[in-house]
Design an enzyme around this catalytic site. Structure first.
Site, PDB file in Angstrom:
ATOM      1  N   SER A 142       0.855  -1.190   0.000  1.00 42.08           N
ATOM      2  CA  SER A 142       0.000   0.000   0.000  1.00 42.08           C
ATOM      3  C   SER A 142       0.890   1.238   0.000  1.00 42.08           C
ATOM      4  O   SER A 142       2.048   1.167   0.446  1.00 42.08           O
ATOM      5  CB  SER A 142      -0.844   0.004   1.279  1.00 42.08           C
ATOM      6  N   TYR A 155      -1.224  -1.083  10.334  1.00 43.44           N
ATOM      7  CA  TYR A 155      -1.368  -1.316   8.885  1.00 43.44           C
ATOM      8  C   TYR A 155      -0.140  -0.791   8.151  1.00 43.44           C
ATOM      9  O   TYR A 155       0.435  -1.472   7.302  1.00 43.44           O
ATOM     10  CB  TYR A 155      -2.624  -0.603   8.396  1.00 43.44           C
TER      11      TYR A 155
HETATM   12  P1  NAD Z   1     -11.489  -5.507   0.672  1.00 45.90           P
HETATM   13  O1  NAD Z   1     -11.788  -5.498   2.121  1.00 45.90           O
HETATM   14  O2  NAD Z   1     -12.462  -4.892  -0.266  1.00 45.90           O
HETATM   15  O3  NAD Z   1     -11.194  -7.000   0.178  1.00 45.90           O
HETATM   16  C1  NAD Z   1     -10.335  -7.832   0.908  1.00 45.90           C
HETATM   17  C2  NAD Z   1     -10.744  -9.274   0.696  1.00 45.90           C
HETATM   18  O4  NAD Z   1      -9.897 -10.072   1.529  1.00 45.90           O
HETATM   19  C3  NAD Z   1     -12.190  -9.552   1.110  1.00 45.90           C
HETATM   20  O5  NAD Z   1     -12.841 -10.354   0.144  1.00 45.90           O
HETATM   21  C4  NAD Z   1     -12.040 -10.281   2.435  1.00 45.90           C
HETATM   22  O6  NAD Z   1     -13.100 -11.182   2.701  1.00 45.90           O
HETATM   23  C5  NAD Z   1     -10.705 -10.999   2.240  1.00 45.90           C
HETATM   24  N1  NAD Z   1     -10.070 -11.331   3.506  1.00 45.90           N
HETATM   25  C6  NAD Z   1      -9.930 -10.543   4.611  1.00 45.90           C
HETATM   26  N2  NAD Z   1      -9.348 -11.236   5.589  1.00 45.90           N
HETATM   27  C7  NAD Z   1      -9.114 -12.483   5.104  1.00 45.90           C
HETATM   28  C8  NAD Z   1      -8.545 -13.642   5.652  1.00 45.90           C
HETATM   29  N3  NAD Z   1      -8.118 -13.687   6.925  1.00 45.90           N
HETATM   30  N4  NAD Z   1      -8.455 -14.752   4.867  1.00 45.90           N
HETATM   31  C9  NAD Z   1      -8.906 -14.732   3.594  1.00 45.90           C
HETATM   32  N5  NAD Z   1      -9.471 -13.647   3.024  1.00 45.90           N
HETATM   33  C10 NAD Z   1      -9.573 -12.541   3.777  1.00 45.90           C
HETATM   34  O7  NAD Z   1     -10.049  -4.801   0.527  1.00 45.90           O
HETATM   35  P2  NAD Z   1      -9.309  -4.253  -0.784  1.00 45.90           P
HETATM   36  O8  NAD Z   1      -9.370  -2.773  -0.748  1.00 45.90           O
HETATM   37  O9  NAD Z   1      -9.763  -4.982  -1.968  1.00 45.90           O
HETATM   38  O10 NAD Z   1      -7.802  -4.638  -0.434  1.00 45.90           O
HETATM   39  C11 NAD Z   1      -7.097  -5.694  -1.086  1.00 45.90           C
HETATM   40  C12 NAD Z   1      -5.624  -5.534  -0.787  1.00 45.90           C
HETATM   41  O11 NAD Z   1      -5.165  -4.292  -1.319  1.00 45.90           O
HETATM   42  C13 NAD Z   1      -5.296  -5.501   0.703  1.00 45.90           C
HETATM   43  O12 NAD Z   1      -4.078  -6.174   0.948  1.00 45.90           O
HETATM   44  C14 NAD Z   1      -5.151  -4.021   0.979  1.00 45.90           C
HETATM   45  O13 NAD Z   1      -4.348  -3.746   2.097  1.00 45.90           O
HETATM   46  C15 NAD Z   1      -4.538  -3.544  -0.310  1.00 45.90           C
HETATM   47  N6  NAD Z   1      -4.728  -2.098  -0.523  1.00 45.90           N
HETATM   48  C16 NAD Z   1      -5.944  -1.588  -0.869  1.00 45.90           C
HETATM   49  C17 NAD Z   1      -6.071  -0.202  -1.061  1.00 45.90           C
HETATM   50  C18 NAD Z   1      -7.354   0.457  -1.498  1.00 45.90           C
HETATM   51  O14 NAD Z   1      -7.305   1.657  -1.769  1.00 45.90           O
HETATM   52  N7  NAD Z   1      -8.475  -0.241  -1.593  1.00 45.90           N
HETATM   53  C19 NAD Z   1      -4.979   0.628  -0.861  1.00 45.90           C
HETATM   54  C20 NAD Z   1      -3.775   0.069  -0.487  1.00 45.90           C
HETATM   55  C21 NAD Z   1      -3.651  -1.295  -0.333  1.00 45.90           C
END
Ligand code: NAD
Length: 269
Positions: A142, A155
């Site tokens: 991230s 985080y």
């Molecule tokens: P989200 O919450 O929309 O999706 C995350 C998914 O991971 C969900 O389907 C959830 O059920 C699953 N999950 C959570 N805990 C779990 C576990 N213990 N075992 C298996 N599955 C699990 O989040 P997102 O925004 O899609 O994020 C995805 C990745 O991208 C993450 O690693 C997040 O840190 C990273 N990220 C996202 C953003 C953003 O702007 N959305 C920014 C920086 C980093």
């Protein structure tokens, strides 16, 4: 779509929703067979049903690294191999206005999902790939792991760990033709903050999140909003054969946020 991933097998952890779902849809559209691993049974099963036999859903909680190993085995058994591993599942942890108020109660959980599961997923995928001609591993970090700031200290620490681990694994695994890269998204609208909230006042949390998003938008050089598809495009590049000479990189997909703050001028020239 060009069938760029035809003949490849991929795993996407956290693939049932958010960025992971976008990756699954794009990989499948490009011809990959995709194993979706997620804790959310309903969303994961619905996505696999929507995409058909080319995909398979496995319910797994990656905070238990034994289940990460099972996911890798399931992909190899069901689809006959593994070429692309996306360690995407992640949680933001509890947001705190002041670090002084942070009791670190969710430290173990955030580190287990955001760091240990990424390391285990890399290791387990690499154990297979090292004996089968290599592959591509993609970790989700991230901009919170690049830029210092407040709000979600655990985080930030977890995502910084993913960056150092990704580069180190890239060096270690290059010998086996395994590439390891990371994507650092910034401010893509998903349910991550809401999903990570345990017993918090959701309305207040959403207001707080919107304030942070507005600030991030103001600080961002590109004013366009980033999308799930932007992240999927980057993942496709790392997954396929266009990036065979690319490893150990951290690619921010963040509208320029991590490059620096916007320069405020009265006129654009
Ligand atoms: P989200 O919450 O929309 O999706 C995350 C998914 O991971 C969900 O389907 C959830 O059920 C699953 N999950 C959570 N805990 C779990 C576990 N213990 N075992 C298996 N599955 C699990 O989040 P997102 O925004 O899609 O994020 C995805 C990745 O991208 C993450 O690693 C997040 O840190 C990273 N990220 C996202 C953003 C953003 O702007 N959305 C920014 C920086 C980093």
């Amino acid at each position: 779509m060009t069938g760029e991933l035809a003949g490849k097998v991929a795993i996407v952890t956290g693939g049932a929703s958010g960025l992971g779902e976008g990756l699954v849809r794009r990989f499948a559209a490009e011809g990959a067979k995709v194993l979706i691993a997620d804790i959310d049974r309903d969303a994961g099963a619905a996505l696999a049903a929507d995409l058909g036999e080319q995909t398979r859903f496995v319910e797994a909680d990656v905070s238990d690294i034994g289940q990460v190993s099972d996911v890798v085995s399931a992909a190899v058994e069901h689809f006959g191999g593994l070429h692309v591993m996306v360690n995407n599942a992640g949680v933001s942890g509890t947001m705190h206005r002041r670090f002084l108020d942070d009791d670190l109660a969710d430290f173990q959980r955030v580190m287990a999902i955001n760091v240990a599961a990424v390391m285990a997923g890399t290791r387990d995928a690499a154990r297979h790939m090292s004996e089968h001609g290599g592959g591509s591993i993609i970790n989700l970090t991230s901009i919170g792991g690049i830029q210092a700031g407040g709000g979600v200290m655990t985080y930030r620490a977890s995502k910084a760990a993913v960056i150092q681990f990704t580069k180190s694994a890239a060096i270690e695994l290059a010998h086996y033709e395994i590439r390891v890269n990371a994507i650092a998204p910034g401010n893509i609208r998903t349910a991550i903050v809401r999903k990570s909230a345990a017993g918090e006042d959701l309305e207040r949390l959403e207001q707080f999140e919107e304030k942070i998003r507005a600030q991030m938008r103001a600080d961002r050089p590109l004013k366009r909003e980033g999308t799930v598809e932007d992240i999927a495009e980057a993942a496709l590049y790392f997954a396929g054969d266009r990036s065979l000479y690319v490893t150990g990189t951290i690619l921010p997909i963040d509208g320029g946020t991590s490059a620096g703050k916007v320069i405020v001028r009265k006129s654009p020239t």
